[in-house]
Design a protein around this motif. Structure first.
Motif, PDB file in Angstrom:
ATOM      1  N   GLY A  10       0.845  -1.180   0.000  1.00  0.00           N
ATOM      2  CA  GLY A  10       0.000   0.000   0.000  1.00  0.00           C
ATOM      3  C   GLY A  10       0.879   1.227   0.000  1.00  0.00           C
ATOM      4  O   GLY A  10       2.093   1.130  -0.170  1.00  0.00           O
ATOM      5  N   SER A  11       0.252   2.396   0.225  1.00  0.00           N
ATOM      6  CA  SER A  11       1.057   3.616   0.136  1.00  0.00           C
ATOM      7  C   SER A  11       1.875   3.854   1.395  1.00  0.00           C
ATOM      8  O   SER A  11       2.847   4.586   1.358  1.00  0.00           O
ATOM      9  N   THR A  12       1.496   3.251   2.488  1.00  0.00           N
ATOM     10  CA  THR A  12       2.290   3.470   3.699  1.00  0.00           C
ATOM     11  C   THR A  12       2.659   2.136   4.348  1.00  0.00           C
ATOM     12  O   THR A  12       1.963   1.137   4.176  1.00  0.00           O
ATOM     13  N   GLY A  13       3.731   2.169   5.084  1.00  0.00           N
ATOM     14  CA  GLY A  13       4.102   1.068   5.963  1.00  0.00           C
ATOM     15  C   GLY A  13       4.391  -0.243   5.266  1.00  0.00           C
ATOM     16  O   GLY A  13       4.629  -0.290   4.070  1.00  0.00           O
ATOM     17  N   ASP A  62      -2.112   7.015  -5.640  1.00  0.00           N
ATOM     18  CA  ASP A  62      -1.442   7.059  -4.335  1.00  0.00           C
ATOM     19  C   ASP A  62       0.042   6.727  -4.524  1.00  0.00           C
ATOM     20  O   ASP A  62       0.540   6.700  -5.638  1.00  0.00           O
ATOM     21  N   ASP A  63       0.740   6.474  -3.454  1.00  0.00           N
ATOM     22  CA  ASP A  63       2.178   6.226  -3.561  1.00  0.00           C
ATOM     23  C   ASP A  63       2.481   4.751  -3.767  1.00  0.00           C
ATOM     24  O   ASP A  63       3.376   4.186  -3.153  1.00  0.00           O
ATOM     25  N   VAL A  64       1.720   4.143  -4.636  1.00  0.00           N
ATOM     26  CA  VAL A  64       1.972   2.748  -4.984  1.00  0.00           C
ATOM     27  C   VAL A  64       2.484   2.711  -6.413  1.00  0.00           C
ATOM     28  O   VAL A  64       1.917   3.350  -7.294  1.00  0.00           O
ATOM     29  N   LEU A  65       3.586   1.982  -6.627  1.00  0.00           N
ATOM     30  CA  LEU A  65       4.131   1.853  -7.974  1.00  0.00           C
ATOM     31  C   LEU A  65       3.653   0.543  -8.575  1.00  0.00           C
ATOM     32  O   LEU A  65       3.299  -0.390  -7.856  1.00  0.00           O
ATOM     33  N   ASN A  66       3.640   0.502  -9.892  1.00  0.00           N
ATOM     34  CA  ASN A  66       3.283  -0.732 -10.565  1.00  0.00           C
ATOM     35  C   ASN A  66       4.412  -1.045 -11.546  1.00  0.00           C
ATOM     36  O   ASN A  66       4.460  -0.533 -12.652  1.00  0.00           O
ATOM     37  N   GLY A 106       5.159  -0.479  -2.849  1.00  0.00           N
ATOM     38  CA  GLY A 106       4.909   0.789  -2.170  1.00  0.00           C
ATOM     39  C   GLY A 106       6.179   1.627  -2.133  1.00  0.00           C
ATOM     40  O   GLY A 106       7.261   1.108  -1.827  1.00  0.00           O
ATOM     41  N   THR A 107       6.071   2.918  -2.428  1.00  0.00           N
ATOM     42  CA  THR A 107       7.266   3.763  -2.389  1.00  0.00           C
ATOM     43  C   THR A 107       7.849   3.796  -0.978  1.00  0.00           C
ATOM     44  O   THR A 107       9.061   3.825  -0.796  1.00  0.00           O
ATOM     45  N   ALA A 108       6.982   3.758   0.031  1.00  0.00           N
ATOM     46  CA  ALA A 108       7.466   3.817   1.411  1.00  0.00           C
ATOM     47  C   ALA A 108       8.343   2.613   1.750  1.00  0.00           C
ATOM     48  O   ALA A 108       9.354   2.739   2.441  1.00  0.00           O
ATOM     49  N   GLU A 109       7.966   1.457   1.226  1.00  0.00           N
ATOM     50  CA  GLU A 109       8.760   0.246   1.477  1.00  0.00           C
ATOM     51  C   GLU A 109      10.157   0.377   0.882  1.00  0.00           C
ATOM     52  O   GLU A 109      11.151  -0.013   1.486  1.00  0.00           O
ATOM     53  N   VAL A 110      10.203   0.895  -0.357  1.00  0.00           N
ATOM     54  CA  VAL A 110      11.494   1.014  -1.037  1.00  0.00           C
ATOM     55  C   VAL A 110      12.356   2.058  -0.316  1.00  0.00           C
ATOM     56  O   VAL A 110      13.551   1.851  -0.090  1.00  0.00           O
ATOM     57  N   GLU A 111      11.725   3.165   0.059  1.00  0.00           N
ATOM     58  CA  GLU A 111      12.478   4.209   0.775  1.00  0.00           C
ATOM     59  C   GLU A 111      13.037   3.666   2.077  1.00  0.00           C
ATOM     60  O   GLU A 111      14.194   3.903   2.435  1.00  0.00           O
ATOM     61  N   ASN A 112      12.221   2.919   2.770  1.00  0.00           N
ATOM     62  CA  ASN A 112      12.660   2.326   4.024  1.00  0.00           C
ATOM     63  C   ASN A 112      13.893   1.446   3.813  1.00  0.00           C
ATOM     64  O   ASN A 112      14.862   1.502   4.572  1.00  0.00           O
ATOM     65  N   ALA A 113      13.863   0.652   2.740  1.00  0.00           N
ATOM     66  CA  ALA A 113      14.992  -0.237   2.438  1.00  0.00           C
ATOM     67  C   ALA A 113      16.233   0.575   2.063  1.00  0.00           C
ATOM     68  O   ALA A 113      17.350   0.266   2.493  1.00  0.00           O
ATOM     69  N   ILE A 114      16.048   1.627   1.283  1.00  0.00           N
ATOM     70  CA  ILE A 114      17.182   2.455   0.864  1.00  0.00           C
ATOM     71  C   ILE A 114      17.806   3.139   2.087  1.00  0.00           C
ATOM     72  O   ILE A 114      19.034   3.190   2.242  1.00  0.00           O
ATOM     73  N   VAL A 135      11.274   8.051  -3.380  1.00  0.00           N
ATOM     74  CA  VAL A 135      11.168   7.169  -4.534  1.00  0.00           C
ATOM     75  C   VAL A 135       9.903   7.519  -5.314  1.00  0.00           C
ATOM     76  O   VAL A 135       8.849   7.709  -4.720  1.00  0.00           O
ATOM     77  N   VAL A 136      10.046   7.624  -6.621  1.00  0.00           N
ATOM     78  CA  VAL A 136       8.866   7.839  -7.469  1.00  0.00           C
ATOM     79  C   VAL A 136       8.955   6.919  -8.686  1.00  0.00           C
ATOM     80  O   VAL A 136      10.010   6.353  -8.970  1.00  0.00           O
ATOM     81  N   GLY A 137       7.837   6.793  -9.389  1.00  0.00           N
ATOM     82  CA  GLY A 137       7.828   6.005 -10.615  1.00  0.00           C
ATOM     83  C   GLY A 137       8.120   6.897 -11.809  1.00  0.00           C
ATOM     84  O   GLY A 137       7.938   8.108 -11.741  1.00  0.00           O
ATOM     85  N   PHE A 138       8.610   6.301 -12.876  1.00  0.00           N
ATOM     86  CA  PHE A 138       8.758   7.036 -14.137  1.00  0.00           C
ATOM     87  C   PHE A 138       8.405   6.089 -15.274  1.00  0.00           C
ATOM     88  O   PHE A 138       8.499   4.875 -15.122  1.00  0.00           O
ATOM     89  N   PRO A 139       7.952   6.653 -16.422  1.00  0.00           N
ATOM     90  CA  PRO A 139       7.517   5.777 -17.514  1.00  0.00           C
ATOM     91  C   PRO A 139       8.669   4.918 -18.025  1.00  0.00           C
ATOM     92  O   PRO A 139       9.763   5.435 -18.256  1.00  0.00           O
ATOM     93  N   HIS A 140       8.443   3.625 -18.153  1.00  0.00           N
ATOM     94  CA  HIS A 140       9.477   2.692 -18.591  1.00  0.00           C
ATOM     95  C   HIS A 140       8.898   1.853 -19.735  1.00  0.00           C
ATOM     96  O   HIS A 140       7.800   1.314 -19.604  1.00  0.00           O
ATOM     97  N   ASP A 141       9.659   1.756 -20.840  1.00  0.00           N
ATOM     98  CA  ASP A 141       9.135   1.111 -22.042  1.00  0.00           C
ATOM     99  C   ASP A 141       8.653  -0.310 -21.828  1.00  0.00           C
ATOM    100  O   ASP A 141       7.667  -0.735 -22.409  1.00  0.00           O
TER     101      ASP A 141
END
Ligand code: WTA
Length: 634
Positions: A251-254, A503-507, A514-522, A533-539
């Protein structure tokens, strides 16, 4: 009463009936199943709690409906075709009778290991038949399965085991994927060392026979415990609302939360949607390429197809091994009729060139499906032209882990198709769009936030161990509505196009992160102060992961730092969450209240530097220029 729609009128009538009298509509769909006790009330609901109950008072066992019911009428029909990783290995097939026998035996084996109704059993397994058998065996005895995708790290596995307070883990020795052979049992051992105190046994299926550490106090051999057990296991009488499974999702948090699905509603919904969306006919060969570790595999490899007595296929390998023709080869060899995959796979195969798909005879196909992320028009057209030869309908199915089954989709040769549009809601599904203030948007040709205003049988009931979180995440944004987290556009004819998460969920490649999960790991990597962490368009992946990182002091070796960041993400989550781009920045743009302005970072990450918008209210506007200047060109 129509259980399989065939015409546009069928769809219109079913939709109308499902809205005007939902209880009658779903009771009609539920009637064909075996019930140990019929329900007292079809639906009780309240989205405030939330408290949703379908078929309340009923008793049943889902495996009786997946297996016993078919053994009588189609016992010798193939239930499962398993296709191994190696292209020259023969398929393994199981008839309904054979699958029934395996499930019953393993159910008894689990009981003998002390697994009881309500216990949680975690699976960490590759795509092998024993995974399907194991899930169904749990359902047979009323244990709650929680499948963890075998690409997650030991830490992620441990988090899920601990949250679910699981009693048993079931795993394999190794996982063959393409040219790799991944040590699965080792990851389980690492996870257990991270404090999974509730685990009493690890049941190991020796699928490759490779070496591993064996802990005699804890480890049990899958095949040995199957030896000599009775061939029939009485199916446990489950209440309609007893949990069937927990599936963790971001999800977007936690930390990821455990989405809980219960027995009767999920069953009726998985079966109804499978039968209608794929227009399954008795002798069809249906193949969904998802991993059972995701909800798509639960509903559309295992439960939906088996409930409908279908032949379902399961593939151990990857689309690129031994080459980019593998999917098409499998379709030709097995005369697959329905093929269900993800846009990311289509894009990856498209990029390899048409010669792979053109080599094979794909004329057996009747329906093509996609799921998991928005499909771009180019990929849709390629799928339509090269795979379907412009003759086969595509169903772009929108749904979520939380919805249990497909909610919005075209119906093949029944409703029309518009590329990139998931189109119309299925019967029983009442989507609406609202603006950010929660006002209902009634016009067409507009965008809004996608909500559902009435329960369907497959809706999640709670998040494991934390009902308040369920309410806050899905039922609090807008009163009396289920909020999906997705933005959508509705065209002039009422078709929906899913734009993506708001929301702050990437696909990423169809995987929810979740961006929060990745940030936490970083942030756990040495030398990192803070990150965004944010998403960007990827081919190929649809979305890539872009990490902006503030480092401690001056960095001597940027490559080392990046490596340790990537490693931390691997360890904390798994390789699927690895950032594609890491930019070391002097600061992050923040509001005066200290909130990171992700809108600005998203713009920069997408390479759209010209139109950043107003930054004058930021606490530190100067940092934006700095970040822009050093952003890598994509
Ligand atoms: C996205 C997967 C566009 C959406 C079944 C949703 C889609 C999230 C589609 C759920 C689609 C799924 N078109 N977007 N056809 N299908 N999504 O829980 O953002 O892994 O909220 O369930 O995937 O992902 P999940």
């Amino acid at each position: 009463m129509v259980t399989q729609m065939k015409t546009l009128d069928d769809y219109k009538n079913a939709y109308k009936a499902s809205v005007e009298n939902p209880e009658q509509f779903w009771a009609d769909q539920a009637d064909k199943f075996v019930w140990k006790k019929r329900w007292d009330k079809v639906l009780k609901w309240d989205f405030k709690g939330p408290d949703v109950r379908w078929f309340d008072g009923g008793k049943l066992n889902i495996t009786e409906n997946c297996l016993d019911r078919h053994v009588e009428v189609r016992g010798d029909k193939t239930a499962l075709i398993w296709v191994g990783n190696e292209p020259d290995a023969p398929n393994k097939t199981y008839t309904y009778k054979e699958l029934f026998l395996k499930v019953n035996k393993f159910a008894n084996a689990l009981k003998a290991q002390g697994v009881k109704k309500g216990d949680r059993v975690v699976f960490y397994m590759p795509m092998i038949p024993e995974l399907m058998i194991g899930m169904l065996a749990c359902a047979r005895i009323g244990a709650i399965h929680s499948i963890v995708f075998a690409g997650f790290s030991a830490q992620s596995l441990a988090d899920r085991i601990i949250d679910a307070e699981a009693k048993v883990v079931i795993c394999s020795d190794y996982n063959r994927r393409g040219a790799k052979n991944i040590p699965v049992k080792t990851v389980v051992d690492e996870a257990l060392a991270l404090g999974c105190k509730t685990i009493e046994k690890v049941i190991v299926y020796k699928s490759t026979g490779g070496d591993m550490v064996w802990n005699p106090d804890m480890d049990v051999d899958y095949c040995k415990i199957m030896d000599g057990v009775a061939e029939f296991c009485e199916p446990e009488a489950m209440e309609s609302e007893d949990p069937l499974f927990i599936l963790y999702t971001s999800g977007s948090t936690g930390k990821p939360k455990g989405v809980v699905h219960t027995t009767a509603g999920y069953m009726v919904f998985a079966a109804y949607t499978f039968k209608n969306v794929f227009q399954y006919q008795e002798n069809d060969i249906y193949w969904c390429t998802a991993d059972i570790g995701w909800v798509t595999g639960h509903s559309y490899i295992v439960y939906g197809p088996l409930l409908e007595g279908a032949t379902t296929m399961m593939f151990e390998g990857v689309p690129s091994y031994p080459d980019a023709g593998r999917f098409w080869d499998i379709i030709e060899k097995n005369k697959v009729t329905q093929f269900y995959t993800a846009p990311t796979a289509i894009r990856a195969l498209m990029a390899e060139g048409d010669e792979f798909v053109e080599k094979y005879d794909l004329s057996s196909l009747k329906v093509l499906g996609t799921v998991g992320e928005p499909i771009n028009e180019e990929a849709w057209m390629w799928y339509f032209e090269k795979v379907g030869k412009r003759a086969k309908p595509i169903v772009d199915t929108w749904w979520q882990t939380e919805t249990g089954g497909i909610l919005i989709t075209p119906l093949p040769l029944i409703t029309d198709m518009r590329p990139t549009f998931a189109s119309y809601p299925l019967p029983g599904v009442q989507p609406i769009l609202v603006d950010p203030a929660g006002n209902l948007i009634t016009e067409n040709g507009v965008e809004g936030l996608l909500c559902i205003k009435f329960p369907w049988p497959g809706i999640l009931r709670t998040t494991w161990g934390d009902h308040v979180r369920c309410r806050q995440t899905y039922f609090s944004a807008f009163p009396d509505l289920y909020f999906t987290g997705d933005g959508a556009r509705r065209d002039e004819d009422g078709r929906y196009r899913i734009i993506g998460r708001v929301d702050d969920v990437l696909n990423v490649s169809g995987h929810r992160i979740g961006t929060a999960e990745v940030e936490n790991a970083i942030n756990m990597a040495p030398g990192v102060v803070e990150s965004a962490v944010v998403g960007f368009p990827h081919d190929i992946k649809g979305q890539g992961i872009y990490a902006f990182v503030i480092a401690q002091g001056s960095v001597d070796n940027i490559d080392e730092l990046k490596k340790s960041i990537i490693n931390s993400v691997r360890v904390e989550i798994g390789p699927i969450a690895k950032p594609d781009i890491i930019q070391i920045v002097p600061g992050l743009p923040k509001t005066r209240s200290g909130k990171i302005m992700r809108r600005i970072l998203r713009k920069i990450a997408s390479g759209d530097m010209s139109n950043i918008g107003d930054i004058s209210t930021l606490l530190n506007p100067e940092v934006v220029e700095e970040i822009k200047k050093n952003a890598p060109t994509l």
